[in-house]
Design a protein around this motif. Structure first.
Motif, PDB file in Angstrom:
ATOM      1  N   ASP A  98       0.811  -1.210   0.000  1.00 37.79           N
ATOM      2  CA  ASP A  98       0.000   0.000   0.000  1.00 37.79           C
ATOM      3  C   ASP A  98       0.850   1.269   0.000  1.00 37.79           C
ATOM      4  N   GLU A  99       2.166   1.125   0.035  1.00 35.11           N
ATOM      5  CA  GLU A  99       3.034   2.302   0.074  1.00 35.11           C
ATOM      6  C   GLU A  99       3.295   2.841  -1.330  1.00 35.11           C
ATOM      7  N   ASP A 100       3.737   4.082  -1.379  1.00 31.44           N
ATOM      8  CA  ASP A 100       4.131   4.697  -2.646  1.00 31.44           C
ATOM      9  C   ASP A 100       5.365   3.970  -3.165  1.00 31.44           C
ATOM     10  N   GLU A 103       8.630   5.863  -3.062  1.00 30.73           N
ATOM     11  CA  GLU A 103       9.209   5.994  -1.727  1.00 30.73           C
ATOM     12  C   GLU A 103       9.843   4.684  -1.282  1.00 30.73           C
ATOM     13  N   HIS A 132       4.563  -2.916  -7.891  1.00 31.91           N
ATOM     14  CA  HIS A 132       3.326  -2.310  -7.377  1.00 31.91           C
ATOM     15  C   HIS A 132       2.153  -3.027  -8.026  1.00 31.91           C
TER      16      HIS A 132
END
Length: 422
Positions: A98-100, A103, A132
């Motif tokens: 769920d992270e960018d 990043e 992703h």
């Protein structure tokens, strides 16, 4: 996170002493206590697969001997090189969840750079692919500086992008080390030692004004951008029938004298050395510092002509065994004082390994970061093109106040603009 094992095999293997370029980098790495890692993160094109990145890593490890080189250490801790013909390396596969993903990639890159490197037990290469929603979106490649210098990195990226299958050109470190033991190349080394020692014993000891603002954190990194500087350098140099490289050097030396004090400035120029026989087209470290002594008295055309001659002498005498140089420098410093060994460096990477700089609307300067640890006293990397330059400053604030270092960069531009207008 998972790790995919990538097997590789390439031409050439063996053991031997480090080459002069490797020695130079290793001494710096030991002094700074880090691998001085190179590389970064790039986005992957739509449709890229993990297998595509595996193939890229296999290509790099197979093609470049320095990527499959480990170090062996003697009883005194001094390294030699061990080049392997085949082996296996891990490719990290990191799911962003769920992270960018950008990043996540930045965090992977920071971990690769900052984690300790065991040059005896691991390959000097770290690579990861970041996914992703199951799709590879970024690739991160970080290598120890012992593998290559900036010009070698530029060549590696060019060859890797086209998956070149042409034979690797240029002598690689094992062969370089063998040649560097021959009488002819040793004579080059001895001439370089005479060049350095002769200048350092003859010049006035640089009386640099003490820093007005020694800070904590001690070491600062800044960035100066200018679209005006390249044209001004070309115009000022063109009147003397020269290119912009000695004009940049002259402007820097005059600005340093204006801000720091000494009229005769012993600078260390980063010399790529690939003009030497057998070194063109090689992906390995061969760059070394050349001593360039610039007398800044007089007007710009006078300083420019002196800078041009001093730079040519520095280029000629930038090929040597760093261990002998360090011993000689220590002897000179013991007699004349450590101030004679001014730790001020200029690396003009325009048109070579450096990145093109986007043209700003107006010149600007910003401080990017500050940290403790070992670093150079004053080091400039100059990147860019005929349209714009980006000058990265690495500064020890105990050597020069940050405000004075910023003023020095503005003075460089001012000197060039005034010289171009006259």
């Amino acid at each position: 996170m998972s790790t995919h094992v990538v097997a590789f095999a390439g031409e050439g293997g063996g053991e031997g002493p480090l080459s002069w370029g490797q020695i130079d980098i290793w001494v710096k790495m030991a002094a700074f206590g880090q691998a001085l890692a190179m590389g970064g993160t790039r986005p992957l094109p739509e449709g890229a697969t993990v297998e595509d990145v595996e193939d890229e890593l296999r290509y790099l490890m197979s093609r470049y001997q320095t990527f499959r080189t480990r170090l062996a250490f003697d009883a005194d801790g001094w390294p030699s090189q061990v080049v392997h013909e085949r082996g296996e390396i891990g490719l990290e596969v990191v799911d962003a969840g769920d992270e960018d993903p950008a990043e996540v990639a930045a965090a992977v890159e920071a971990r690769f750079r900052d984690s300790d490197w065991d040059h005896a037990a691991e390959w000097p290469v770290r690579m990861a692919v970041i996914r992703h929603d199951g799709r590879p979106v970024h690739a991160t490649l970080i290598v120890s500086h012992i593998t290559m210098d900036g010009a070698g990195a530029a060549l590696m990226m060019q060859e890797s992008a086209g998956r070149s299958t042409e034979s690797v050109s240029g002598a690689l470190p094992l062969e370089q080390a063998r040649k560097q033991a021959t009488p002819a190349v040793r004579r080059q080394h001895e001439a370089a030692m005479r060049h350095w020692e002769g200048h350092l014993r003859a010049i006035p000891v640089p009386a640099v004004r003490p820093s007005r603002d020694p800070r904590s954190p001690r070491h600062w990194t800044g960035l100066f951008r200018s679209a005006a500087l390249p044209g001004a350098l070309r115009a000022a140099a063109g009147r003397e029938g020269l290119d912009s490289a000695p004009a940049l050097l002259a402007a820097f030396a005059m600005a340093f004298a204006r801000i720091a004090g000494p009229a005769v400035v012993p600078l260390r120029l980063t010399v790529g050395n690939r003009f030497r026989p057998g070194l063109a087209g090689t992906v390995c470290p061969v760059s070394q510092a050349g001593l360039c002594v610039v007398d800044t008295t007089g007007d710009f055309p006078q300083v420019l002509r002196r800078a041009h001659g001093a730079a040519l002498a520095a280029y000629k005498h930038a090929y040597y065994d760093r261990r002998d140089l360090d011993r000689m420098l220590a002897a000179v410093a013991a007699e004349r004082g450590p101030e004679v060994l001014l730790d001020v460096s200029l690396n003009d990477r325009r048109g070579g390994a450096g990145q093109d700089a986007a043209a700003p609307e107006r010149s600007s300067f910003e401080w990017l970061s500050a940290a403790d640890g070992e670093s150079s006293a004053f080091f400039l990397n100059v990147d860019g093109s005929d349209e714009a330059v980006a000058i990265t400053l690495y500064l020890d604030s105990h050597f020069m106040a940050p405000d004075d270092a910023e003023a020095l960069l503005w003075a460089m531009e001012d000197i060039a603009l005034q010289s171009a207008a006259n």
